[in-house]
Design a protein around this motif. Structure first.
Motif, short mmCIF file in Angstrom:
data_model
loop_
_atom_site.label_atom_id
_atom_site.label_comp_id
_atom_site.label_asym_id
_atom_site.label_seq_id
_atom_site.Cartn_x
_atom_site.Cartn_y
_atom_site.Cartn_z
N GLY A 351 31.49 27.66 32.94
CA GLY A 351 31.46 26.28 33.71
C GLY A 351 30.55 26.26 34.96
O GLY A 351 30.73 25.53 35.99
N LEU A 352 29.50 27.15 34.89
CA LEU A 352 28.61 27.15 35.93
C LEU A 352 27.21 26.51 35.85
O LEU A 352 26.33 26.69 36.49
CB LEU A 352 28.29 28.69 36.38
CG LEU A 352 29.33 29.39 36.70
CD1 LEU A 352 29.12 31.02 36.68
CD2 LEU A 352 29.95 29.05 38.04
N ILE A 353 27.12 25.73 34.77
CA ILE A 353 25.83 24.96 34.11
C ILE A 353 25.46 24.15 35.34
O ILE A 353 24.22 24.08 35.41
CB ILE A 353 26.25 24.40 32.82
CG1 ILE A 353 25.01 24.39 31.90
CG2 ILE A 353 26.93 23.18 32.98
CD1 ILE A 353 24.43 25.42 31.48
N ASN A 354 26.08 23.34 35.96
CA ASN A 354 25.55 22.57 37.07
C ASN A 354 25.65 23.15 38.53
O ASN A 354 25.45 22.37 39.52
CB ASN A 354 26.29 21.04 36.93
CG ASN A 354 26.12 20.51 35.89
OD1 ASN A 354 25.04 20.51 35.30
ND2 ASN A 354 27.05 19.57 35.20
N ALA A 355 26.06 24.30 38.52
CA ALA A 355 26.43 24.91 39.99
C ALA A 355 25.32 24.97 40.72
O ALA A 355 24.33 25.72 40.37
CB ALA A 355 27.19 26.31 39.88
N LYS A 356 25.14 24.24 41.96
CA LYS A 356 24.12 24.41 42.81
C LYS A 356 24.31 25.41 43.81
O LYS A 356 23.55 26.34 44.13
CB LYS A 356 23.74 23.23 43.36
CG LYS A 356 23.24 22.14 42.59
CD LYS A 356 22.86 20.96 43.34
CE LYS A 356 23.88 20.13 43.70
NZ LYS A 356 23.72 18.65 44.26
N THR A 357 25.60 25.55 44.06
CA THR A 357 26.18 26.54 45.00
C THR A 357 27.57 27.28 44.67
O THR A 357 28.29 26.56 44.04
CB THR A 357 26.48 25.90 46.60
OG1 THR A 357 27.02 24.94 46.59
CG2 THR A 357 25.16 25.86 47.34
N ALA A 358 27.56 28.32 44.81
CA ALA A 358 28.91 29.15 44.18
C ALA A 358 29.03 30.05 45.51
O ALA A 358 28.40 30.97 46.05
CB ALA A 358 28.45 30.08 43.01
N TYR A 359 30.40 29.90 46.18
CA TYR A 359 30.85 30.65 47.18
C TYR A 359 31.72 31.81 46.83
O TYR A 359 32.63 31.45 45.84
CB TYR A 359 31.28 29.82 48.27
CG TYR A 359 30.44 29.01 48.82
CD1 TYR A 359 29.54 29.51 49.83
CD2 TYR A 359 30.43 27.52 48.85
CE1 TYR A 359 28.56 28.84 50.21
CE2 TYR A 359 29.55 26.85 49.55
CZ TYR A 359 28.57 27.42 50.06
OH TYR A 359 27.67 26.46 50.97
N SER A 360 31.89 32.73 47.57
CA SER A 360 32.99 33.68 47.61
C SER A 360 33.52 33.85 48.71
O SER A 360 32.61 34.11 49.76
CB SER A 360 32.50 35.10 46.83
OG SER A 360 33.43 36.02 46.76
N SER A 361 35.03 34.00 48.74
CA SER A 361 35.49 34.20 50.14
C SER A 361 36.77 34.97 49.92
O SER A 361 37.60 34.93 49.06
CB SER A 361 35.67 32.87 50.93
OG SER A 361 36.11 33.19 52.20
N GLY A 362 37.15 35.47 51.13
CA GLY A 362 38.48 36.14 51.02
C GLY A 362 38.63 37.51 51.37
O GLY A 362 39.58 37.99 52.03
N ALA A 363 37.90 38.11 50.77
CA ALA A 363 37.73 39.51 50.89
C ALA A 363 36.09 40.08 50.57
O ALA A 363 35.67 39.28 50.17
CB ALA A 363 38.48 40.48 49.94
N ALA A 364 35.84 41.15 50.96
CA ALA A 364 34.40 41.78 50.55
C ALA A 364 34.16 41.58 49.06
O ALA A 364 35.11 42.00 48.16
CB ALA A 364 34.33 43.02 50.89
N GLN A 365 33.15 41.26 48.62
CA GLN A 365 32.77 41.15 47.33
C GLN A 365 31.87 42.33 46.90
O GLN A 365 30.92 42.49 47.59
CB GLN A 365 32.07 39.68 47.03
CG GLN A 365 31.23 39.44 45.58
CD GLN A 365 32.73 38.89 44.74
OE1 GLN A 365 33.01 37.71 44.81
NE2 GLN A 365 33.17 39.65 43.85
N SER A 366 32.37 42.69 45.91
CA SER A 366 31.66 43.80 45.34
C SER A 366 30.18 43.34 45.01
O SER A 366 29.96 42.58 44.02
CB SER A 366 32.12 44.35 44.04
OG SER A 366 31.27 45.06 43.19
#
Lengths: 654, 260
Positions: A351-366
Motif C-alpha cells: 500500500g506504499l505505491i503512492n507514498a510521498k512521506t512515511a513516518y514512524s513514531s512512538g519508539a525508536a525505530q530499528s
C-alpha cells in the motif's frame, strides 16, 4: 489556507469554509461498508455535523461541556467530534479496547455530559458503569447491531439525535452558525488522556489553536493536495490522528478514508494507497516480518529476484542516504531494473505505491527496518512528539539520519536541560492537564519571556547537524553495576526486528552485573516455522518452551549481541509462556512496556536468571477478556549464552 | 417470549441401523422463534435426529412436520427450499472457494434467473446478482467476516470456518436453523463469540433454532428449552433450570461430567 486564516481559528469554522468551497462537488470522506467504498461529500459532512450538533444542543449541551467518544475510525467519529465542538463542547477520546474501569475513570474525571459509544460492545461497557457516572445524560450510538432489543432510555441513536437537531434547526435556522461563530481559537477542543506510562491517565487540554498550529506546521513541511488520500486507522482518541487526520483534512481538503473493520486495515490501505502514512515502529516492523515470511512461501522465481535485487536496493540506498555520495550510472540502471522487478510490486502490495512521506513514531525505530524500506524506495522519517506538545522534531525533506529523530518543525523550539532532559516550546504546547494542577506544575514552566515550555521527561542531545538524538525516557536510562550505561530501548528495538520475536523487555541495573531479557515469541511466525520443521506443538505455552524454539531465538539474540559493546550484551534470556497483555496492565494502550508491572509479573524468572537457575516453575494468573481470572502452571527455561560471560572481543558465538 | 405456535413437530420418530436402535420413539416440538437445544452423551442420537429432520436418514417410524409438510417424505433439497438450513459437525464447506463464494453459492435456492438470462451480463440476472451480493454482504458484516471476505476457506482457522458455515446457513434465509455442535473444538473466546452470534441471529431475525451442543454451560445459557437424549430415548424436556435439577439427566449425563 487563504489570507483570512486568522478567522478560521476553530475546527468547525474550517468545516464551514470547506463546505462553502467544495459542497457536493468534492468527496470529503470515504468508508468501506459492505465491501464497497462509499463516498461522503463535504455537503454530507456538513449536514451530518449540523444536525448532530443541534441535536446535542436540543438534548442540553452547553458551551464548555465535555463529551466522550469511544469508537473505531468511522466518519461518525469525526462528525461527532465536530458536532461537539460546533456546540462549544470539548471532545474527549477514549480507546476502544479500554476496560469499563478505565472508561469510568475518564468519563468521571472529564465531567462528561454525554458519551458517544459506537456499538453494542461499547454501550455494554457504559451500561456496566452507569451508576458510577451519574453526570452522563445520554449515551449516543451509531452502529445499532445487537442493540435492537435493548430497552434502555439512557441509550439513543445517532439518527434520533439528528432528528431532534432537524426540529431545532426548523425553529432556529441560524442557531448552528451562531453557535460555531461563538467559538474561539483559545477554546478547548479536545482532551487527550495520556497513555499513562506512569500512574493514572492525565487529560491534556488541547485548544483549537493548538490543533490548527499542529496541522499547519505539518502541512508546511509535508504539503497535501486536495486530491491526496489519507487513511484513518490510528486510534482517533490519539492526538496524532486528531492532527494528521481530522485537522489536516479540514485545513487542506484532502480525502479521509476509513477502513471497513480494524482487521481489514492492511487490505484497505492497499486499496487506498495513501500519499502520507504514519505507522508505529511496531507496524513498520510487522510489515518487514510479513514480507520475509511471505517470501519464504513464495515461488522460487520471486525468491530469486528478491535475492538478486535487494542487495542492489541496499547498496543504492546506502550510497544515497548514508554515505551521501552520487550514485553511479550502473547502479542507477540496476536499481531501475530492481524497481521494475521487485521494489515496485512490493510497494504496491504494502500500500506504499503512492507514498510521498512515511513516518514512524512512538519508539525508536530499528535502523534495519529503515534500511529495508529505503532499499525498496520508501524513505521512512522519524517523528518524535507527545500529546502535550504534538510534534517536537521530525525529519524534513531528504535530511533523514536514522540515528536521530530530526529537527523541530517551523515554530517549534528545542533545548536540552542541564540534566539531559529535552524541553520544547511552541504554539502546540498545551495549557496543562485537566483538574490536575500538580502535574501541570511539574510538566510545564514559563521562562523569563513568559513562554510556555514542556518538560518531555525524555533524555537526548543535539548532534553536530542540529538533529535531536533521542536516547530514552529520563528514568529508563540504566547503569549496570559495572558503571556502564545502556538503553534498554535499543536492545529491545534490535531484538524485535527478528520476525520470530514479538516483544522483549531487557533487564539490568545498578545491582546486576549483566543484561538479560524477557522475550515474547511471535506465535504466528514461530508457529509457521515449527510447521515447516515438522515440529508438533499445541499451545502458545508449549511452543514457547520447545528446545528448538530456544535455539532459533538464541540465534537471533547472538546476532544482535554482535552489534553491541560487550557490556551491553544480553547474557541470559527466557521465552515467556504468554504474551504481554494490555488487559493485564503490562502494556500501555499504545503498546509500550509498563516495566514496573512487568518486573512484578515476571519476578520469578528475573530472579532465576540472576540467581543461576536454569528453569523456573511459574503460576501465572491471567485475566480473560470477559473479566474472569484463571491460572496457568508451567515450567519456563532460562537460556544462557555461555560464550558471552567473559568474552570481551568479537568472536564466534558458542 | 416463545409464541406457543409449534414450528417443527417431531412425532414418535424411530431409526435403526441394522440391529442398532439409534432413535426410539422420540417426540418433541420446537416452538416458533425459540432456541431449542438437544443435548446428550456421545452416541445418544443427537446428530441422527438432525439427519432425520433433513431426511439424510429415513426414520423407520414416525413423522416430522415442519409448517404443515411431512419432512420424512421430502428429498433434502426440497427441505432446504422450505426454509430449513443447517451447519455440520465436521464443517462441509467448499474449501477451495472464498468466504464470499461459499455464501453466494448458498443463495442459489433463491436465484430465479434462468439459464438464458444468465448468459447476458446485463439485465435481470445482473440485478438479481447484486441483490444477492447485498444479502451476503449483510451477513458478512453481521458475523464480522469482512477481513476474510476474499480468503480461501480451506486456509482459514477452524473457528472462522465454523463462522463461515453459520454464514452460509444464514444466506439461505431459513426459518428453521439446525446447528450441529457449532462450538466444538473452539477455545473459550471463540465459543463466546459464537454464542453471541447465535443470540444475535435469534434476536434480529427471530428464527427458530435447533441446537446440538456438547458444552453444557453454554447450552444452559442460551437455550430457551432443552431436550435430553440418551441411547436414542428422550429422557427429559424442559427449561434449562428444570433440566439442571432432573434426576434422570444428572444420572445419564451430568453425573459423569461432574465426577470428572
Amino acid at each position: 489556507m487563504s489570507e483570512s486564516t486568522n478567522d478560521l481559528d476553530t475546527l468547525p469554522k474550517n468545516l464551514i469554509v470547506g463546505w462553502q468551497k467544495y459542497g457536493r462537488r468534492k468527496v470529503a470522506m470515504r468508508k468501506k461498508d459492505l465491501g464497497i467504498w462509499r463516498s461522503y461529500t463535504w455537503q454530507d459532512s456538513y449536514e451530518q455535523v449540523r444536525q448532530l450538533s443541534l441535536g446535542l444542543i436540543a438534548l442540553g449541551l452547553k458551551h464548555g461541556d465535555k463529551v466522550c467518544i469511544i469508537g473505531d475510525n468511522d466518519p461518525q467519529y469525526f462528525w461527532a467530534q465536530l458536532a461537539i465542538q460546533s456546540g462549544g463542547g470539548v471532545a474527549v477520546g477514549l480507546f476502544t479496547d479500554s476496560a469499563p474501569p478505565e472508561i469510568q475513570y475518564i468519563v468521571h474525571h472529564s465531567d462528561a455530559a454525554f458519551v458517544f459509544a459506537k456499538d453494542q460492545e461499547q454501550c455494554d461497557k457504559l451500561l456496566d458503569i452507569q451508576d458510577q457516572v451519574p453526570a452522563v445524560r445520554r449515551v449516543i450510538y451509531w452502529d445499532d447491531k445487537g442493540l435492537w432489543n435493548y430497552d434502555e432510555s439512557w441509550l439513543i441513536s445517532f439518527e434520533r439525535v439528528q432528528e431532534a437537531g432537524r426540529r431545532l434547526d426548523a425553529e432556529q435556522p441560524d442557531l448552528f452558525e451562531r453557535s460555531v461563530n461563538a467559538g474561539h481559537g483559545q477554546d478547548l477542543a479536545v482532551f487527550c488522556y495520556t497513555s499513562g506510562t506512569t500512574g493514572l491517565p492525565k487529560g491534556a487540554m488541547i485548544s483549537h489553536l493548538n490543533l490548527i498550529a499542529g496541522a499547519d506546521a505539518n502541512l508546511e513541511v509535508d504539503p497535501r493536495l486536495e486530491t491526496d488520500e489519507h487513511m484513518s486507522f490510528l486510534p482517533p482518541a490519539w492526538i496524532t490522528e486528531n492532527i494528521l487526520g481530522l485537522s489536516v483534512h479540514l485545513r487542506a481538503g484532502n480525502v479521509v478514508n476509513f477502513p471497513e473493520a480494524p482487521e481489514t486495515v492492511q487490505q484497505n490501505i492497499r486499496e487506498v494507497a495513501p500519499q502520507s502514512l504514519f505507522f508505529s515502529p511496531r507496524l513498520w516492523e510487522d510489515m518487514v516480518a510479513m514480507v520475509q515470511v511471505r517470501l519464504i512461501e513464495s515461488t522460487w522465481i520471486n525468491r530469486l529476484l528478491y535475492k538478486i535485487f535487494m542487495p542492489v536496493g541496499y547498496k543504492v540506498a546506502g550510497l544515497r542516504f548514508e554515505e551521501r555520495k552520487a550514485v553511479g550510472l550502473l547502479w542507477r540502471l540496476l536499481y531501475a531494473l530492481g524497481d521494475f522487478a521487485v521494489f515496485q510490486p512490493l510497494r504496491d502490495k504494502l500500500g506504499l505505491i503512492n507514498a510521498k512521506t512515511a513516518y514512524s513514531s512512538g519508539a525508536a525505530q530499528s535502523p534495519d527496518v529503515i534500511r529495508f524500506f529505503r532499499a525498496i524506495g520508501v524513505n521512512i522519517k522519524q517523528l518524535y512528539g507527545s500529546t502535550e506538545a504534538q510534534t517536537h522534531t521530525l525529519h524534513i525533506g531528504d535530511d533523514v539520519r536514522f540515528e536521530t529523530v530530526g529537527v523541530p518543525p517551523p515554530g517549534m523550539e528545542i533545548k536540552i536541560a542541564e540534566d539531559g532532559e529535552i524541553l520544547v516550546k511552541g504554539p502546540t504546547v498545551v495549557r496543562g492537564y485537566y483538574k490536575n494542577p500538580e502535574a501541570t506544575e511539574k510538566a510545564f514552566f514559563l521562562d523569563e519571556d513568559g513562554q510556555r515550555w514542556y518538560r518531555t521527561g525524555d533524555a537526548g542531545y543535539i548532534d553536530s547537524h542540529g538533529h535531536l538524538i533521542y536516547l530514552d525516557r529520563m528514568k529508563e536510562m540504566l547503569t549496570l553495576s559495572s558503571g556502564e550505561k545502556y538503553s534498554p530501548q535499543y536492545i529491545e528495538g534490535r531484538l524485535k526486528f527478528s520476525p520470530y520475536i514479538r516483544n522483549v523487555m531487557s533487564l539490568g541495573g545498578e545491582d546486576t552485573p549483566f543484561v538479560t531479557a524477557l522475550i515474547n515469541i511471535d506465535f504466528d511466525n514461530v508457529g509457521r516455522w515449527a510447521e515447516k520443521q515438522g515440529l508438533a506443538y499445541t499451545t502458545f505455552v508449549d511452543l514457547s518452551q520447545k528446545p528448538e524454539v530456544y535455539e532459533l531465538i538464541q540465534g537471533d539474540v547472538e546476532a544482535v549481541n554482535r552489534t553491541l559493546p560487550p557490556a551491553a550484551r544480553v547474557r541470559k534470556f527466557v521465552l515467556l509462556h504468554k504474551e504481554f497483555d494490555a488487559d493485564e496492565g503490562e502494556l500501555t494502550r499504545t503498546r509500550k512496556l509498563r516495566r514496573g508491572q512487568l518486573g512484578e509479573s515476571y519476578g520469578d524468572m528475573i530472579g532465576a536468571m540472576y540467581g543461576g537457575d536454569d528453569s523456573v516453575q511459574v503460576q501465572a494468573s491471567v485475566k480473560y477478556r470477559d473479566g474472569r481470572e484463571g491460572v496457568i502452571e508451567t515450567t519456563v527455561h532460562v537460556a544462557t549464552l555461555e560464550g558471552e560471560i567473559d568474552k570481551t572481543t568479537e568472536g564466534k558465538a558458542a | 417470549m416463545a409464541a406457543d405456535l409449534v414450528h417443527l413437530s417431531v412425532q414418535n420418530v424411530s431409526l435403526s441401523f441394522g440391529g442398532i436402535q439409534a432413535l426410539t420413539g422420540v417426540s418433541f416440538d420446537a416452538r416458533e422463534g425459540e432456541i431449542l437445544a438437544i443435548i446428550g452423551p456421545n452416541g445418544a442420537g443427537k446428530t441422527s435426529m438432525l439427519n432425520c429432520i433433513n431426511n439424510f436418514y429415513h426414520p423407520d417410524k414416525g413423522q416430522i412436520v415442519f409448517e404443515g409438510h411431512d419432512l420424512t417424505r421430502l428429498p433434502p433439497h426440497r427441505i432446504a427450499q422450505l426454509g430449513v438450513a443447517r451447519t455440520f459437525q465436521n464443517i462441509a464447506l467448499y474449501t477451495g472457494l472464498s468466504t464470499l463464494d461459499n455464501l453466494m453459492a448458498a443463495r442459489h435456492i433463491h436465484m430465479r434467473a434462468g439459464f438464458l438470462q444468465s448468459l447476458a451480463y446485463w439485465g435481470p440476472a445482473h440485478r438479481e446478482d447484486i441483490a444477492h451480493r447485498q444479502a451476503v454482504e449483510d451477513i458478512i458484516d453481521f458475523l464480522e467476516m469482512a477481513h476474510i471476505r476474499k480468503a480461501i476457506v480451506g486456509a482459514l482457522p477452524y473457528g472462522l470456518r465454523k463462522r463461515v458455515e453459520l454464514g452460509r446457513a444464514l444466506a439461505m434465509e431459513p426459518r428453521l436453523l439446525l446447528l450441529d455442535e457449532p462450538m466444538t473444538g473452539m477455545n473459550q473466546e471463540e465459543k463466546e463469540d459464537m454464542a453471541r452470534f447465535i443470540l444475535d441471529v435469534h434476536e434480529r431475525h427471530g428464527k427458530t433454532i435447533l441446537l446440538i451442543e456438547h458444552d453444557m454451560g453454554l447450552v444452559m445459557d442460551i437455550a430457551d428449552r432443552v431436550v435430553v437424549l440418551d441411547f436414542g430415548l428422550k429422557i427429559a424436556e424442559g427449561t434449562p433450570e428444570d433440566i439442571r435439577h432432573d434426576e434422570a439427566v444428572i444420572k445419564a449425563y451430568l453425573g459423569e461430567e461432574m465426577s470428572r
